[in-house]
Design an enzyme around this catalytic site. Structure first.
Site, short mmCIF file in Angstrom:
data_model
loop_
_atom_site.label_atom_id
_atom_site.label_comp_id
_atom_site.label_asym_id
_atom_site.label_seq_id
_atom_site.Cartn_x
_atom_site.Cartn_y
_atom_site.Cartn_z
N SER A 140 -24.59 8.61 44.01
CA SER A 140 -24.50 8.09 42.73
C SER A 140 -23.51 9.43 42.76
CB SER A 140 -25.51 9.93 42.88
OG SER A 140 -26.29 10.04 41.83
N ASP A 166 -36.44 5.24 41.56
CA ASP A 166 -35.17 6.26 41.64
C ASP A 166 -35.84 6.61 39.77
OD1 ASP A 166 -32.45 7.67 40.43
OD2 ASP A 166 -31.52 6.25 42.31
N HIS A 194 -34.19 8.52 45.05
CA HIS A 194 -32.69 8.58 44.98
C HIS A 194 -32.04 8.82 46.04
CE1 HIS A 194 -29.57 8.87 42.29
NE2 HIS A 194 -28.69 10.67 42.84
#
Length: 219
Positions: A115, A167, A198
């Site tokens: 991320s 996601d 995610h």
């Protein structure tokens, strides 16, 4: 120098993986992945998991948490505070330099990130002229992709990029566009998509292990 969590899979490692966590996590977040990822016949590796600084995050109502940069809005074209991204790239460069001082060659250092952490390592690669072993970009994207460019003499580096098709934090379309942009800039991107949110999954870790093995074995 950022504080770090470290694991070594054997004595006198000649390979390093510097792994940046996501927003609100810390260096302990991905440490448990090491025994799931590493294979018995691999050379010794040092995993370095740094803690991001604590900073106010605008989209979280300014609540301070560990983050590699501020997120100022929802539009992926402009959401990342690029000053903060560049500050984190400098901190990452210091960690790379420390691994080299410890005796690990630059082309034996992998950069990994999830991320926000992945956004930093992708940004770092575009400005890096010294060798790297590869990039591991998980559930992430390239900040300011439309205006992104490589510096003169930027190193070519292989990229393992993986994303979840469901996601809700970083839509897969955003990540796929980043992969296309990175390829257009000359990076060798291997793209993987998984039916997940995610997060990471076992199939992804297996594929990453295969990708790492090809590079560790070729050295």
């Amino acid at each position: 120098m950022l504080q770090t969590v470290e694991q070594e899979t054997g004595a006198s490692p000649q390979w390093s993986v510097i792994w940046l966590h996501g927003l609100g996590a810390d260096g302990h977040d991905f440490a448990p992945i090491v025994p799931e990822l590493v294979r018995p016949h691999w050379p010794a590796l040092r995993f370095v998991f740094p803690h991001a600084p604590v900073r106010p995050i605008t989209i979280n109502n300014g609540v301070p948490m560990r983050g590699w940069y501020d997120i100022v809005g929802m539009d992926f074209r402009s959401r990342a505070d690029m000053t903060g991204v560049q500050e984190s790239v400098v901190q990452l460069d210091a960690l790379i330099a420390r691994e080299i001082e410890r005796g690990v060659a630059a082309d034996h250092i992998f950069l990994a990130g999830f991320s926000q952490g992945g956004a930093v390592i992708l940004s770092a690669a575009l400005a890096r002229t010294a060798p790297l072993a590869g990039l591991i970009a998980l559930s992430t994207y390239l900040p300011d992709a439309e205006s992104a460019s490589r510096v003169d003499g930027a190193v070519d580096v292989p990229v393992f990029m993986a994303h979840g098709s469901s996601d809700p934090v970083i839509p897969q379309a955003v990540a796929a566009h980043s992969a296309e942009k990175l390829r257009a800039l000359g990076l060798d991107v291997q793209w993987h998509s998984y039916p997940m949110a995610h997060q990471v999954c076992a199939e992804e870790i297996d594929a990453l292990g295969d990708w790492l093995q090809a590079r560790l074995g070729a050295a």
